[in-house]
Structures are given as structure tokens and as C-alpha cells.
Design a protein around this motif. Structure first.
Motif, PDB file in Angstrom:
ATOM      1  N   GLU A 136      65.036  71.871  32.033  1.00  0.00           N
ATOM      2  CA  GLU A 136      64.555  73.348  31.871  1.00  0.00           C
ATOM      3  C   GLU A 136      63.720  73.823  33.053  1.00  0.00           C
ATOM      4  N   PRO A 137      63.687  74.916  33.232  1.00  0.00           N
ATOM      5  CA  PRO A 137      62.927  75.730  34.334  1.00  0.00           C
ATOM      6  C   PRO A 137      61.406  75.147  34.093  1.00  0.00           C
ATOM      7  N   ALA A 138      60.961  75.067  35.472  1.00  0.00           N
ATOM      8  CA  ALA A 138      59.535  74.430  35.387  1.00  0.00           C
ATOM      9  C   ALA A 138      58.475  75.691  35.300  1.00  0.00           C
TER      10      ALA A 138
ATOM     11  N   ASP B 259      57.615  76.522  44.555  1.00  0.00           N
ATOM     12  CA  ASP B 259      58.733  77.108  43.747  1.00  0.00           C
ATOM     13  C   ASP B 259      60.150  76.669  44.084  1.00  0.00           C
TER      14      ASP B 259
ATOM     15  N   THR C  72      64.860  70.785  39.027  1.00  0.00           N
ATOM     16  CA  THR C  72      65.121  71.126  37.519  1.00  0.00           C
ATOM     17  C   THR C  72      66.532  71.455  37.698  1.00  0.00           C
ATOM     18  N   GLU C  73      67.032  72.158  38.623  1.00  0.00           N
ATOM     19  CA  GLU C  73      68.743  72.292  38.576  1.00  0.00           C
ATOM     20  C   GLU C  73      69.593  71.236  38.920  1.00  0.00           C
TER      21      GLU C  73
ATOM     22  N   ARG D 158      53.844  73.845  39.222  1.00  0.00           N
ATOM     23  CA  ARG D 158      54.835  74.153  38.620  1.00  0.00           C
ATOM     24  C   ARG D 158      55.438  72.933  37.994  1.00  0.00           C
TER      25      ARG D 158
ATOM     26  N   VAL E 118      57.373  70.259  35.904  1.00  0.00           N
ATOM     27  CA  VAL E 118      58.885  69.770  35.861  1.00  0.00           C
ATOM     28  C   VAL E 118      58.626  68.522  34.600  1.00  0.00           C
TER      29      VAL E 118
ATOM     30  N   THR F 109      62.333  74.341  41.423  1.00  0.00           N
ATOM     31  CA  THR F 109      63.905  74.953  41.041  1.00  0.00           C
ATOM     32  C   THR F 109      64.884  73.987  41.595  1.00  0.00           C
TER      33      THR F 109
END
Length: 126
Positions: free
Chosen positions: A29-31, A16, A23-24, A38, A40, A20
Motif C-alpha cells: 500500500e502507498p506509504a 518520497d 511500495t511499488e 513515510r 512503509v 514509493t
């Protein structure tokens, strides 16, 4: 149909947190969760499927082709986070970017030591 890369698995000590982080920093977009991953999603339909590693993570290299505007935005997020970045894949030129092939590029590491890269022009001059 030509052969295309669809997805690749990225091993992580913390699935996680790594998703995050990606993506950040990349401005994606959030995964979402899909099974044990998760996901991406990148702009060209390829995904990085981040998976929880049961043991040590072997560092890999992931390069992202971005626009000049996206480069500036990502570079700014890297600096805002206080992340070290380099102009070269061997991390010998800290705090610099490169201008290879008439574009710009830089490297930085994710929490698992994966060597991440952004470039604005494909190798060979695109």
C-alpha cells in the motif's frame, strides 16, 4: 510478550521517491506521512520509516520474507523496471536468483544503494 521488531528507520536522499519505490516494487500500500517519515508497512506489523537524510546515506541491508507467488510478482516488477538483480549479497552473480535453503532469493538496490533482498524460505531452511 516476546521481543519483536516494530519499525526501523531507512535513510533516503529523497524520502518520497524511496518510499514509493519500495511500495511499488514490493507491491505494498502507498506509504502515508507520519511526522518526518513515510511509513512503509509490511505484512507482519513491522514498518520501514523512510526519513529524509541531511547528508550522505550509508547503505543498509533489508531482507523480506515473501511467498512464492509474491516472489514471482516482485521479480517481475524488478525486471519490468530494468533493475539489475543478483543471486548473492556481494553482487557477483548478476541476472540470477539463488535457491538457498530450498527456496528462492535475489538481491537488488534501491535508489540510495540499500541492498534489498527477497527470500521465500528463512535462512536455515525454515
Amino acid at each position: 510478550m516476546a521481543v519483536q521488531l516494530n519499525h526501523t528507520i531507512v535513510a533516503a536522499r529523497d524520502r518520497d521517491a524511496t518510499a514509493t519505490f519500495l511500495t511499488e516494487v514490493l507491491g505494498l500500500e502507498p506509504a502515508p506521512v507520519y511526522g518526518p517519515f513515510r511509513v512503509v508497512s509490511l505484512g507482519n506489523g513491522v514498518s520501514l520509516d523512510v526519513a529524509q537524510a541531511d547528508g550522505p546515506v550509508t547503505a543498509q541491508h533489508y531482507a523480506f520474507l515473501v511467498s512464492e507467488e509474491e516472489f514471482d510478482q516482485i521479480w517481475e516488477r524488478i525486471k519490468e523496471r530494468g533493475l539489475t538483480y543478483w543471486a548473492d549479497p556481494y553482487h557477483r552473480r548478476p541476472g540470477e536468483i539463488n535457491t538457498n535453503d530450498g527456496g528462492r532469493g535475489l538481491y537488488w538496490s534501491d535508489p540510495d544503494g540499500h541492498n534489498l533482498e527477497i527470500i521465500t524460505v528463512p535462512y536455515g531452511g525454515g
